[in-house]
Design an enzyme around this catalytic site. Structure first.
Site, PDB file in Angstrom:
ATOM      1  N   ASP A 105     108.089  44.751  53.883  1.00 35.68           N
ATOM      2  CA  ASP A 105     108.660  45.780  54.757  1.00 35.68           C
ATOM      3  C   ASP A 105     107.555  46.495  55.528  1.00 35.68           C
ATOM      4  OD1 ASP A 105     107.628  47.197  52.651  1.00 35.68           O
ATOM      5  OD2 ASP A 105     109.454  48.322  52.204  1.00 35.68           O
ATOM      6  N   SER A 106     106.292  46.079  55.301  1.00 33.27           N
ATOM      7  CA  SER A 106     105.190  46.524  56.162  1.00 33.27           C
ATOM      8  C   SER A 106     105.409  46.023  57.592  1.00 33.27           C
ATOM      9  CB  SER A 106     103.844  46.036  55.618  1.00 33.27           C
ATOM     10  OG  SER A 106     103.879  44.647  55.352  1.00 33.27           O
ATOM     11  N   ASP A 133     110.953  41.488  50.939  1.00 30.62           N
ATOM     12  CA  ASP A 133     111.137  42.860  50.442  1.00 30.62           C
ATOM     13  C   ASP A 133     112.560  43.323  50.679  1.00 30.62           C
ATOM     14  OD1 ASP A 133     108.836  43.878  49.265  1.00 30.62           O
ATOM     15  OD2 ASP A 133     107.956  44.524  51.176  1.00 30.62           O
ATOM     16  N   LYS A 176     111.563  41.216  46.475  1.00 26.22           N
ATOM     17  CA  LYS A 176     110.674  42.212  45.846  1.00 26.22           C
ATOM     18  C   LYS A 176     111.304  43.591  46.017  1.00 26.22           C
ATOM     19  CE  LYS A 176     106.436  43.392  47.622  1.00 26.22           C
ATOM     20  NZ  LYS A 176     106.606  44.831  47.940  1.00 26.22           N
ATOM     21  N   GLU A 214     110.639  47.869  44.933  1.00 25.65           N
ATOM     22  CA  GLU A 214     109.663  48.855  44.477  1.00 25.65           C
ATOM     23  C   GLU A 214     110.274  49.749  43.394  1.00 25.65           C
ATOM     24  OE1 GLU A 214     108.128  51.116  47.753  1.00 25.65           O
ATOM     25  OE2 GLU A 214     107.433  49.330  48.826  1.00 25.65           O
ATOM     26  N   GLU A 223      99.885  47.974  43.337  1.00 27.15           N
ATOM     27  CA  GLU A 223      99.209  48.430  44.559  1.00 27.15           C
ATOM     28  C   GLU A 223      98.381  49.675  44.287  1.00 27.15           C
ATOM     29  OE1 GLU A 223     101.673  48.518  48.046  1.00 27.15           O
ATOM     30  OE2 GLU A 223     100.147  49.570  49.237  1.00 27.15           O
TER      31      GLU A 223
HETATM   32  O1  KIV Z   1     105.249  45.349  52.497  1.00 26.72           O
HETATM   33  C1  KIV Z   1     104.167  44.863  52.129  1.00 26.72           C
HETATM   34  O2  KIV Z   1     103.380  44.326  52.918  1.00 26.72           O
HETATM   35  C2  KIV Z   1     103.813  44.970  50.710  1.00 26.72           C
HETATM   36  C3  KIV Z   1     102.432  44.580  50.322  1.00 26.72           C
HETATM   37  C4  KIV Z   1     101.467  45.629  50.733  1.00 26.72           C
HETATM   38  C5  KIV Z   1     102.326  44.287  48.875  1.00 26.72           C
HETATM   39  O3  KIV Z   1     104.611  45.376  49.938  1.00 26.72           O
END
Ligand code: KIV
Length: 273
Positions: free
Chosen positions: A53-54, A92, A122, A124, A191
């Site tokens: 989600d980055s 994510d 994934k 969080e 992280e």
């Molecule tokens: O969204 C992302 O890029 C991440 C990584 C920094 C692990 O969760």
């Protein structure tokens, strides 16, 4: 296309990652958000591609990961999947799609899997999201956990500083990691936490631990591909190693193009019909 250092070109599975941990082979993970980048990252031998989600930051220019939506993540993940032959593709779950109601979380998870063709998801968080993780796992979807600095909670933390330096937060992270592993997660991203704590967690669970700013003892490493390629200038935390300076390479190339168009040098006689 085989990767540079890859001795096994079969599709990577969660089971293969487990075997890599057991045999001490390190896992290389990078983000991708589009088809072209995913083809390059996969072809270079990366084991796991994270549709992070980055994308909210790198692709959309938002300050945080919070604004990206389920539909937008599905668009990115679907584009990445089309470009990948070997790597395991993890997507994510974006902010707001799994924190409120476990049943909604499972429905959203199923939608991502059905509409993107990715291999795993994934999420969080620790014990507070275990009911959601359990339902998603029950639906047959592999889940990767994410502990330590969890950017979707940035408004609660108030800072991107190193997490779990204090004993109480470190204890919670240890028990969260055990709970995620016991529940059946196939891996956990840690992280920005102290390397000593990450090493301890890595040896205390039997699933792969992938670090970002969590030291060298983890079973694998993940970076944001735009950061490690040096495509953005403003982000340079201590944990980031830059393998290229694409910001300057691309700026030079585009500047040369602009100059050639303006001078009339491009296109030349061979570059026209
Ligand atoms: O969204 C992302 O890029 C991440 C990584 C920094 C692990 O969760």
């Amino acid at each position: 296309m085989a990767g540079y250092l890859v001795d096994d070109t079969r599709k990577v599975t969660t089971h293969r990652l487990f075997e890599m941990k057991q045999s001490g082979k390190k896992i290389a993970m990078l983000t991708s958000y589009d088809y072209t980048m995913a083809q390059i990252v996969d072809g270079a031998g990366v084991d796991v591609i994270l549709v992070g989600d980055s994308a909210s930051n790198t692709m959309a220019g938002n300050l945080t990961t919070l604004p990206i939506t389920l539909d937008q993540m599905i668009y990115h993940a679907r584009s990445v999947v089309r470009g990948v032959k070997r790597a395991l593709v993890v997507c994510d779950m974006p902010f707001g799609t799994y924190q409120v109601d476990p049943q909604d979380a499972a429905r959203n998870a199923i939608r991502i899997m059905q509409e993107t063709g990715c291999d795993a998801l994934k999420l969080e968080g620790g014990v507070e999201i275990l009911p959601a993780i359990r339902l998603i796992l029950d639906a047959g979807i592999p889940v990767c956990g994410h502990l330590g600095l969890t950017p979707q909670s940035i408004n609660k933390f108030g800072t991107y500083a190193v997490r779990a330096k204090e004993a109480a937060e470190a204890d919670k992270l240890r028990s969260d990691a055990l709970a995620l592993a016991d529940a059946g997660c196939f891996a956990i991203v840690l992280e920005k936490i102290p390397a000593v704590l990450a090493a301890e967690v890595t040896s205390s669970v039997n699933i792969p631990i992938i670090g970002i700013g969590a030291g060298g003892a983890c079973d694998g490493q993940v970076l944001v591909v735009h950061d490690m390629l040096g495509m953005n200038k403003g982000f340079s935390p201590k944990f980031l190693r830059r393998y290229a300076n694409l910001f300057e390479v691309m700026t030079d190339a585009i500047g040369n193009y602009v100059g050639d168009v303006k001078s009339g040098d491009f296109p030349n006689a061979e570059e026209q019909y």
